[in-house]
Design an enzyme around this catalytic site. Structure first.
Site, short mmCIF file in Angstrom:
data_model
loop_
_atom_site.label_atom_id
_atom_site.label_comp_id
_atom_site.label_asym_id
_atom_site.label_seq_id
_atom_site.Cartn_x
_atom_site.Cartn_y
_atom_site.Cartn_z
N CYS A 113 0.63 -1.21 0.15
CA CYS A 113 0.06 0.01 -0.03
C CYS A 113 0.94 1.25 0.07
CB CYS A 113 -1.02 -0.24 1.30
SG CYS A 113 -2.08 -1.48 1.36
N CYS A 139 -12.93 0.98 8.41
CA CYS A 139 -11.98 0.40 7.37
C CYS A 139 -12.25 1.16 6.02
CB CYS A 139 -12.55 -0.98 7.06
SG CYS A 139 -12.81 -2.04 8.69
N ILE A 188 -12.49 -0.80 -0.98
CA ILE A 188 -11.56 -1.51 -2.07
C ILE A 188 -11.99 -0.46 -3.33
CG2 ILE A 188 -11.45 -3.18 -3.64
CD1 ILE A 188 -10.84 -4.31 -0.94
N HIS A 239 -8.97 4.04 -1.75
CA HIS A 239 -7.36 3.42 -1.41
C HIS A 239 -7.16 2.48 -2.69
CE1 HIS A 239 -3.79 1.89 0.19
NE2 HIS A 239 -4.16 1.07 1.07
#
Lengths: 378, 378
Positions: free
Chosen positions: A81, A203, A206, A325
């Site tokens: 990442c 969280c 995706i 992300h």
């Protein structure tokens, strides 16, 4: 060294392939820059999962396929990442040999035939010790959150303050993955458990997306932003090799190096983009970056000092939690946001007269960390 | 810039994991160098397929896990089969920020549960146009071989001269994948067809292995080898975007840049390691590197000038065909061989008093090419 152009796509669930997104980011970056493609001397492509997920590697050649006849030197860098931040770091070093370097990063994760996204993301962690024991990323960060909250005697509901702030910021960012205008801390706390103490809204999503920027040896225009300092550090890839779960040595190492090179202190930073893949990660980042003392990250966030009108706004674009992300793009997009803010171009989410900004990009569970410090040219 | 340490494992079908092989290459590299691990400032890891094949990415952090407490800056670079050469190229640029850089590359392909090795290797080629049409690598290079042989009116059996030379050289290299002492051109020509006109022995094997080297800003000992020039180029990833199949523009670009920086001509090269993933690739490399004119590559090989006692020995370690091709390691191992020869340490396969050597590492079907020119220090 200077950032002389930026550009990015929208982040989200996009009906575009990786090459299409990279191409869009490249065009926007070139449009934003006084340079043309003929001025570019080398390309660095940042991507994490295109091999396992889409079946395409060798992205340096793939991207230069979009630039027929240039025969440019091209690199692809991968650091989970932190791929994007690592690529920008590398571009700084490559200025030894090249004058203007195009950095492009992207990730395609949604809508593919390959359903093993979670398994693929786990490749950022240790295969033998962590992945095989089922320690996928939400579980790893949940362990860290539980340890942190216990050590400093905090209720888990406080984590929702991070997400509430970042979702609010994303609502001012037209390119963000999410645009939920009124996500309250209470709504976040009553969202489904992912892995205790982390809820759904703790969280990051995706996301698909791409981002680009140009790093140049020389200043080219008034809009250029100087890279004042940079640092990159690594740590053991497996959590089982760490002594402390409540902070990341790699991030502290990267930050110290960046501050030293820049000749500044944490107190000089006017705004920051930090790697909030999970809400707890932003709390820890406040401490690793020296914005507050160990154990006081949550106090800083609770005080409002990191909100858009605070002393040191953090994740004005919505961060990984709400801007999204797409791993290969993330670290580049963070720097795009700092550049946008330092230029005064951030529109509805513009913070007041920032001079120095910082980006903090993390790979795995703190296995890699990259920090850049940037300054508005006067 | 100088190469101040080298080391590699045996190549072949090895009962070792990727981290084990990388560790072995690292130890050997450090043992060969006057430097200790405390002197190393950054690490670059070169690997092509660990993600799809073993399920492990984020190799920068993985490798620094083997160096506890160092928190080194680490990069992982991927450029298909040119990953190793690309990593060494990058190390040269990173000398802007670091004094001594450890480059490590490796690949683990044999004995895994994952049986999709051929599909994974195809990720070096274009997903949409070539991979999906079944153009795996032996098929792509067979197309090139057929075009080349037809264009220059050569019988396909001549290709066996390349493999016979390289297998002979490998028989003098104790670390090579293969050690067939008497593989004759006739035996090669009667080996099974892989993809006409390529026979079994025209194709490199699937090897495991790792290699390492240290690139330093300053000269440290009499054994150091200077990197005199370097170049890297790319081309369209898909064969369908190429005008000419009988040479690689990326390699010609890389070679011209390397010669220009070094201030030398092809005639100044005393020995070379070239990317002979298939026998035809070595023929083309002779022309792309300017060792002979277009269409005369086979004449050069037939003349014996590229054999160990010839004017310009090529692939003294056996090349990819017989030394082996663990992709992440290959480009590094090529440079290790040149360093070994220039130091005069090559034992049974030592060529006579070489002063300048060249390495040529190619990714995909000429999508990426990296050339290094090295000189013995006097």
């Amino acid at each position: 060294m200077f950032i002389t152009g930026i550009g990015r796509t929208k982040f989200g669930i996009l009906d575009k392939s990786l090459p299409e997104m990279l191409y869009e980011a490249m065009l926007k970056t070139l449009q934003d820059s006084p340079l043309t493609i003929e001025d570019i001397d080398a390309v660095i492509v940042s991507n994490f999962l295109a091999g396992p997920t889409t079946g395409q590697l060798h992205l340096g050649s793939l991207v230069t396929s979009l630039l027929p006849g240039t025969y440019l030197t091209a690199f692809r860098v991968e650091a989970a990442c932190a791929s994007g931040g690592t690529a920008v770091y590398m571009a700084g070093s490559l200025l030894r040999d090249f004058e203007n370097i195009l950095v492009l990063g992207g990730e395609k994760l949604n809508g593919l035939m390959n359903k093993k996204i979670y398994k693929n993301i786990a490749m950022a962690g240790d295969l033998l010790r962590d992945q095989k024991e089922g320690l996928i990323f939400p579980a790893q960060y949940a362990l860290i959150a539980a340890k942190y909250l216990k050590k400093f005697g905090l209720p888990s509901k406080e984590l929702s303050l991070v997400s509430a702030k970042n979702y609010f910021n994303a609502s001012k960012n037209p390119l963000a993955h999410f645009n939920f205008r009124d996500l309250t801390p209470d709504a976040i706390c009553s969202s489904p458990d992912i892995c205790h103490p982390l809820k759904l809204f703790d969280c990051c999503p995706i996301s698909d997306g791409a981002a680009g920027l140009i790093v140049s040896r020389n200043r080219l225009s008034k809009r250029d932003i100087e890279i004042l300092g940079r640092g990159a550090g690594t740590d053991a890839i497996s959590l089982s090799h760490r002594k402390d779960f409540t902070g990341f040595c790699a991030a502290r190492t990267a930050a110290r190096r960046a501050y030293d090179v820049a000749g500044i202190e944490p107190a000089d930073i006017d705004l920051a983009e930090v790697h909030d893949c999970f809400s707890i990660a932003e709390v820890i980042a406040m401490e690793d970056l020296g914005f507050c003392k160990k154990g006081q990250g949550m106090d800083l966030i609770r005080s409002g000092e990191t909100s858009m009108s605070g002393r040191i706004p953090v994740n004005t674009d919505g961060g990984l939690l709400a801007d999204g992300h797409p791993m290969g793009a993330t670290g580049i997009a963070q720097i795009c946001e700092i550049v946008t803010q330092l230029r005064g171009d951030a529109g509805e989410r513009q913070v007041s007269h920032p001079e120095i900004g910082l980006s903090h990009n993390v790979g795995g569970v703190g296995g890699t960390a990259v920090v850049h410090v940037m300054r508005r040219c006067t």
